[in-house]
Write a protein that holds these residues in place. Structure first.
Motif, PDB file in Angstrom:
ATOM      1  N   VAL A 279     -24.233   1.214  55.811  1.00  0.00           N
ATOM      2  CA  VAL A 279     -23.605   2.489  55.456  1.00  0.00           C
ATOM      3  C   VAL A 279     -23.522   2.521  53.934  1.00  0.00           C
ATOM      4  O   VAL A 279     -22.934   1.614  53.331  1.00  0.00           O
ATOM      5  CB  VAL A 279     -22.197   2.636  56.058  1.00  0.00           C
TER       6      VAL A 279
ATOM      7  N   ASP B 228     -17.240   9.006  53.955  1.00  0.00           N
ATOM      8  CA  ASP B 228     -16.656   8.504  55.203  1.00  0.00           C
ATOM      9  C   ASP B 228     -17.283   7.173  55.627  1.00  0.00           C
ATOM     10  O   ASP B 228     -17.837   7.055  56.723  1.00  0.00           O
ATOM     11  CB  ASP B 228     -16.855   9.528  56.322  1.00  0.00           C
TER      12      ASP B 228
ATOM     13  N   HIS C 282     -17.952   5.949  59.692  1.00  0.00           N
ATOM     14  CA  HIS C 282     -19.323   5.727  60.171  1.00  0.00           C
ATOM     15  C   HIS C 282     -19.493   4.285  60.662  1.00  0.00           C
ATOM     16  O   HIS C 282     -20.122   4.046  61.706  1.00  0.00           O
ATOM     17  CB  HIS C 282     -20.335   6.010  59.058  1.00  0.00           C
TER      18      HIS C 282
ATOM     19  N   PRO D  62     -23.350   8.825  54.243  1.00  0.00           N
ATOM     20  CA  PRO D  62     -22.215   9.587  54.761  1.00  0.00           C
ATOM     21  C   PRO D  62     -21.974  10.881  54.008  1.00  0.00           C
ATOM     22  O   PRO D  62     -22.614  11.168  52.991  1.00  0.00           O
ATOM     23  CB  PRO D  62     -21.039   8.619  54.559  1.00  0.00           C
TER      24      PRO D  62
ATOM     25  N   HIS E 114     -20.057  16.404  60.741  1.00  0.00           N
ATOM     26  CA  HIS E 114     -19.550  15.033  60.630  1.00  0.00           C
ATOM     27  C   HIS E 114     -19.319  14.410  62.017  1.00  0.00           C
ATOM     28  O   HIS E 114     -18.189  14.424  62.519  1.00  0.00           O
ATOM     29  CB  HIS E 114     -18.226  15.025  59.856  1.00  0.00           C
TER      30      HIS E 114
ATOM     31  N   GLU F  27     -18.978  11.454  62.780  1.00  0.00           N
ATOM     32  CA  GLU F  27     -18.102  10.276  62.697  1.00  0.00           C
ATOM     33  C   GLU F  27     -16.626  10.633  62.852  1.00  0.00           C
ATOM     34  O   GLU F  27     -15.780   9.735  62.977  1.00  0.00           O
ATOM     35  CB  GLU F  27     -18.337   9.552  61.363  1.00  0.00           C
TER      36      GLU F  27
END
Length: 204
Positions: free
Chosen positions: A9, A15, A19, A48, A185, A187
């Protein structure tokens, strides 16, 4: 035995923790990526949400821009949400002149297409390739895709309802080979189906 891919990530902004948690739930081993050496060790990378121009500058500061472009061009799976979608695009409209693009998707995106923070909203989407019914999507100052190339598969659009207004039928999820992007999003909802799709790409 199911292979557990190592999925990075990009940990410069945004974020990251959310994630990473979803990737772990989806069957990957999630690791933060801030340096070229860390990038070289992952099977795939999530970019992200955050602020795309800031992330673009940070990629240059951390000497990740060219290594990331090279790995994506060489076929590394990548998944961008919101700002990540903007970075992965070939072209971004309404961006700063110095914003860098990774070029992993043959698409043109428009930054902040849905408006400012106050115009954030949620919507249920039909998402091609995901079983289990509509996907609940959270949009925060989101982009949308204005144009796609011949090799890009459109996975989701905003439903054509009166409440959607100018956003009706706009493209909000795409895939080109091992590169996936969403304007929203995934996540933030607790539904890991999009992350499972990406982990399968990284498992490759």
């Amino acid at each position: 035995m199911v292979v557990r891919p190592v999925v990075g990530v990009l940990a410069l902004q945004g974020d990251v923790r959310e994630h990473a948690a979803m990737l772990e739930r989806a069957g990957a081993r999630a690791v933060p990526v801030r340096r070229p050496g860390e990038l070289s060790e992952v099977d795939g990378l999530v970019l992200p949400g955050g602020e795309s121009t800031t992330m673009s500058r940070l990629l240059e500061s951390f000497e990740l821009l060219e290594p990331l472009r090279e790995r994506i061009a060489a076929g590394m799976p990548a998944f961008g949400s919101c700002a990540g979608m903007i970075l992965l695009a070939k072209q971004a409209l309404d961006g700063r002149p110095d914003q860098q693009q990774l070029g992993g998707l043959d698409v043109v995106v428009r930054r902040n297409a849905f408006g400012r923070q106050v115009d954030s909203f949620e919507e249920d989407l039909d998402f091609t390739g995901l079983e289990g019914g509509p996907l609940h999507a959270v949009f925060i100052r989101a982009p949308w895709v204005e144009k796609v190339g011949d090799e890009v598969e459109v996975l989701a659009r905003v439903p054509e309802t009166p409440a959607a207004g100018a956003a009706a039928a706009r493209i909000v999820a795409v895939r080109q080979g091992p590169v996936l992007a969403t304007a929203f999003h995934p996540e933030l909802t607790g539904d890991e189906r999009v992350h499972r799709l990406f982990v399968d790409l990284a498992r490759g």
